[in-house]
Design a protein around this motif. Structure first.
Motif, short mmCIF file in Angstrom:
data_model
loop_
_atom_site.label_atom_id
_atom_site.label_comp_id
_atom_site.label_asym_id
_atom_site.label_seq_id
_atom_site.Cartn_x
_atom_site.Cartn_y
_atom_site.Cartn_z
N MET A 1 0.84 -1.19 0.00
CA MET A 1 0.00 0.00 0.00
C MET A 1 0.88 1.24 0.00
SD MET A 1 -2.98 1.02 2.73
CE MET A 1 -1.90 0.74 4.13
N GLN A 2 0.64 2.13 -0.92
CA GLN A 2 1.44 3.34 -1.01
C GLN A 2 0.53 4.56 -0.90
OE1 GLN A 2 3.56 3.13 -4.69
NE2 GLN A 2 5.08 1.71 -3.90
N ASN A 3 0.93 5.53 -0.06
CA ASN A 3 0.15 6.74 0.12
C ASN A 3 0.45 7.68 -1.04
OD1 ASN A 3 -1.43 8.70 1.13
ND2 ASN A 3 -0.36 8.91 3.10
N SER A 4 -0.53 7.89 -1.94
CA SER A 4 -0.31 8.65 -3.17
C SER A 4 -0.47 10.14 -2.96
CB SER A 4 -1.27 8.17 -4.27
OG SER A 4 -2.60 8.35 -3.86
N PHE A 5 -0.95 10.57 -1.80
CA PHE A 5 -1.03 11.99 -1.48
C PHE A 5 -0.79 12.15 0.01
CE2 PHE A 5 -5.34 10.27 -1.98
CZ PHE A 5 -5.76 10.30 -0.66
N ARG A 6 -0.58 13.37 0.43
CA ARG A 6 -0.23 13.62 1.81
C ARG A 6 -1.50 13.87 2.63
NH1 ARG A 6 4.81 15.34 3.18
NH2 ARG A 6 3.95 16.96 4.53
N PHE A 7 -1.86 12.92 3.45
CA PHE A 7 -3.05 13.05 4.27
C PHE A 7 -2.93 14.26 5.20
CE2 PHE A 7 -5.56 12.29 8.07
CZ PHE A 7 -6.77 11.90 7.55
N GLU A 8 -1.71 14.52 5.65
CA GLU A 8 -1.53 15.63 6.59
C GLU A 8 -1.83 16.98 5.96
OE1 GLU A 8 2.68 14.20 5.38
OE2 GLU A 8 0.70 13.36 5.77
N ASP A 9 -1.93 17.05 4.62
CA ASP A 9 -2.25 18.30 3.95
C ASP A 9 -3.75 18.56 3.88
OD1 ASP A 9 0.41 18.81 3.53
OD2 ASP A 9 0.45 17.99 1.50
N VAL A 10 -4.57 17.57 4.23
CA VAL A 10 -6.01 17.74 4.22
C VAL A 10 -6.43 18.63 5.38
CG1 VAL A 10 -8.24 16.58 4.39
CG2 VAL A 10 -6.37 15.51 3.14
N ILE A 11 -7.26 19.62 5.09
CA ILE A 11 -7.77 20.51 6.12
C ILE A 11 -9.26 20.24 6.31
CG2 ILE A 11 -8.16 22.92 6.79
CD1 ILE A 11 -5.79 23.67 5.03
N LEU A 12 -9.67 19.91 7.53
CA LEU A 12 -11.08 19.67 7.80
C LEU A 12 -11.83 21.00 7.75
CD1 LEU A 12 -10.93 17.08 10.72
CD2 LEU A 12 -11.28 16.66 8.30
N THR A 13 -12.98 20.99 7.09
CA THR A 13 -13.74 22.22 6.88
C THR A 13 -14.37 22.72 8.18
OG1 THR A 13 -15.50 23.23 5.56
CG2 THR A 13 -15.87 20.99 6.31
N ASP A 14 -14.59 24.03 8.23
CA ASP A 14 -15.34 24.59 9.35
C ASP A 14 -16.70 25.11 8.88
OD1 ASP A 14 -14.65 26.80 7.90
OD2 ASP A 14 -13.60 27.85 9.52
N LYS A 77 4.00 -4.68 5.90
CA LYS A 77 2.97 -4.72 6.93
C LYS A 77 3.23 -3.73 8.06
CE LYS A 77 1.39 -9.46 6.11
NZ LYS A 77 1.25 -10.83 6.67
N GLU A 78 4.47 -3.64 8.50
CA GLU A 78 4.80 -2.72 9.58
C GLU A 78 4.63 -1.28 9.12
OE1 GLU A 78 5.98 -1.24 13.29
OE2 GLU A 78 5.10 -3.10 12.57
N ALA A 79 5.04 -1.00 7.87
CA ALA A 79 4.88 0.36 7.32
C ALA A 79 3.41 0.75 7.26
CB ALA A 79 5.52 0.45 5.94
N ASN A 80 2.57 -0.21 6.90
CA ASN A 80 1.14 0.07 6.81
C ASN A 80 0.53 0.28 8.20
OD1 ASN A 80 1.29 -0.18 4.05
ND2 ASN A 80 0.57 -2.29 4.01
N ARG A 81 1.02 -0.47 9.17
CA ARG A 81 0.53 -0.29 10.54
C ARG A 81 0.88 1.11 11.04
NH1 ARG A 81 1.96 0.01 15.50
NH2 ARG A 81 4.17 -0.10 14.99
N GLN A 85 -1.65 4.23 12.08
CA GLN A 85 -1.47 4.88 13.38
C GLN A 85 -1.32 6.38 13.20
OE1 GLN A 85 1.37 3.16 16.37
NE2 GLN A 85 2.45 5.08 16.08
N ASN A 86 -0.55 6.78 12.19
CA ASN A 86 -0.34 8.20 11.93
C ASN A 86 -1.61 8.89 11.45
OD1 ASN A 86 2.34 8.17 12.69
ND2 ASN A 86 3.10 7.78 10.61
N LEU A 87 -2.47 8.15 10.75
CA LEU A 87 -3.73 8.72 10.30
C LEU A 87 -4.57 9.14 11.50
CD1 LEU A 87 -4.78 6.34 7.37
CD2 LEU A 87 -3.69 8.58 7.23
#
Length: 316
Positions: A1-14, A77-81, A85-87
């Motif tokens: 599994m490869q993260n194709s975009f940066r989840f940390e760049d997502v901003i939750l709307t207000d 598997k460890e990278a995916n875990r 966790q980071n999500l």
């Protein structure tokens, strides 16, 4: 599994003003159930009283997983875990003061969003129709965490705007929940498409709309409006593509130039077959004309004989 975009760049709307998340969540649910219906012999989907439930949803997801197993090398598997966790860490950080560890709905919403995020990464290149592409749009475009419920008591205000809706369709409803970077939730509802398909079949049967008494699409749409189902809950396009078209593909209903009808016997089935056959002949003749016209062109090496071999006896 490869993260194709940066989840940390997502901003939750207000802001919940322009959110269309309920349509994407509906597309996701219908896609999951349709996949299971097409890939299992379970008698569940033959039940005339079939109604959406959380348990049905999870059973349908299991069918997708079983039919399309994802093989992950031990080294990943460890990278995916760690990714998962980071999500959770990122989501909690984005919610900030709006994260309440005692809010069970919030915890369920976070779990559901992250699970779908990971499934989208796993299956976006595996499945031709990826159910998680719709939920991915909720996170990436609507910037919302999300969940759903089949228990409307959890969202008691969802039926307030549907007081005029008929009793036969009023409770064929799924509650949906969106959560942005704010204290409250975006609460809404979507229609139980599978239950509405059954309701539609029953209406055709009760009014005797067989091959001798077909019904036009505009009259079908009017029947749903007569039940009090608004365009906001189910648009004209939704009726065509979420209800009528799938029932046609599953040969539950047939059609001819005069409209649609329920298939109850061989005559109904043959009338629909004949209509599709005549359309097929028409398409074939059109392809033949294209092939004939192609002799006037020599610039490219396009193939205009891909349809050869079909209907030789009938047309040659």
């Amino acid at each position: 599994m490869q993260n194709s975009f940066r989840f940390e760049d997502v901003i939750l709307t207000d802001s919940y003003r322009t959110s269309s998340f309920k349509n994407n969540l509906n597309d996701h649910i219908v896609s999951v159930l349709d996949f299971a219906a097409e890939n299992t012999n379970s008698t569940v989907f033959k039940d005339q009283s079939l109604k959406f439930s959380k348990s049905l949803y999870w059973e349908c997801l299991s069918v997708i997983y079983e039919k399309n197993p994802i093989v992950i090398e031990d080294s990943l598997k460890e990278a995916n875990r760690i990714l998962e966790q980071n999500l959770y860490i990122d989501v909690i950080k984005k919610l900030g003061d709006f994260f309440d560890p005692n809010d069970e709905l919030l915890l369920e919403t976070i779990d559901f969003t992250i699970s779908n995020y990971i499934d989208n990464l796993n299956y976006k290149k595996v499945l031709e129709t990826n159910p998680w592409s719709f939920t991915n749009d909720i996170l990436m475009n609507d910037n919302l965490l999300y969940s759903f419920t089949d228990n409307l008591d959890e969202y008691k205000n969802l039926l307030n705007n549907n007081k005029k809706e008929s009793e036969s369709s009023k409770y064929l409803t799924i509650g949906v929940l969106g959560k942005g970077s704010r204290k409250d939730y975006s609460q809404s509802s979507i229609k139980d498409i599978y239950a509405l398909r059954t309701l539609f079949l029953n209406l055709l049967d009760e009014k005797n709309h067989n091959c001798e008494n077909p019904i036009k699409i505009n009259d079908i749409i009017k029947k749903f409006r007569d039940l009090g189902i608004s365009k906001d809950d189910l648009s004209d396009s939704n009726i065509k593509y979420w209800i009528v078209k799938p029932l046609k593909e599953k040969v539950k209903i047939g059609s001819n130039k005069n409209g649609y009808f329920i298939i109850r016997n061989e005559n109904d089935l043959f009338e629909s077959y004949l209509s599709h056959y005549n359309n097929f002949i028409g398409f074939y003749k059109t392809l033949e004309r294209h092939k004939k016209q192609s002799s006037l062109f020599t610039e490219f090496d396009n193939q205009f004989n891909m349809h050869d071999g079909f209907l030789k006896d009938e047309l040659r």
